[in-house]
Design an enzyme around this catalytic site. Structure first.
Site, PDB file in Angstrom:
ATOM      1  N   MET A   1       0.829  -1.170   0.000  1.00 12.88           N
ATOM      2  CA  MET A   1       0.000   0.000   0.000  1.00 12.88           C
ATOM      3  C   MET A   1       0.877   1.236   0.000  1.00 12.88           C
ATOM      4  SD  MET A   1      -2.145   1.786   2.892  1.00 12.88           S
ATOM      5  CE  MET A   1      -2.262   3.519   2.651  1.00 12.88           C
ATOM      6  N   PRO A   2       0.889   1.953  -1.075  1.00 14.90           N
ATOM      7  CA  PRO A   2       1.620   3.218  -1.061  1.00 14.90           C
ATOM      8  C   PRO A   2       0.761   4.350  -0.496  1.00 14.90           C
ATOM      9  CG  PRO A   2       0.886   2.703  -3.269  1.00 14.90           C
ATOM     10  CD  PRO A   2       0.463   1.558  -2.395  1.00 14.90           C
TER      11      PRO A   2
END
Length: 127
Positions: A1-2
């Site tokens: 998850m950026p």
């Protein structure tokens, strides 16, 4: 998850922030195997006196159109993937909204899996 943080000078056309988010997200999907709908981004717009940079550091020709992109990710990618990400972001943003490559500044921040909580006060990656 950026987690994507984008900073730019205020006064750009209204379509630019969304185009920048889209270009960064598409690059992440293509190079970092980010899943669909895994999009969390904030855009910060600053007055000129609040957005300070050296126009020529490292030999670049930066303009008032500079965009600073900071992406926080889990530390699971190698140098090859990171280089591909940087190139893809610059190419995407050159297309839309038409940024000069010298005006695309990217900083990648890597953290451990246990450094994320997606909600509920739970460390989902290590729960």
């Amino acid at each position: 998850m950026p987690l994507i943080r984008i900073s730019l000078r205020r006064g750009r056309p209204a379509s630019h922030p969304a185009a920048i988010v889209d270009g960064v997200y598409r690059a992440l999907r293509a190079t970092f195997e980010v899943p669909e709908n895994d999009l969390f981004a904030v855009v910060h717009q600053h007055e000129a006196d609040e957005f300070v940079f050296d126009a020529n550091f490292f030999g670049f020709q930066r303009s008032a159109g500079l965009v600073i992109i900071q992406i926080t990710v889990t530390n699971t990618r190698g140098v090859t993937q990171k280089k591909a990400l940087f190139a893809a972001i610059a190419a995407n943003l050159a297309g839309e909204p038409g940024l000069k490559p010298d005006d695309v500044f990217i900083n990648l921040v890597e953290v451990k899996r246990e450094d994320w909580s997606f909600g509920g006060g739970v460390a989902q990656y290590v729960a």
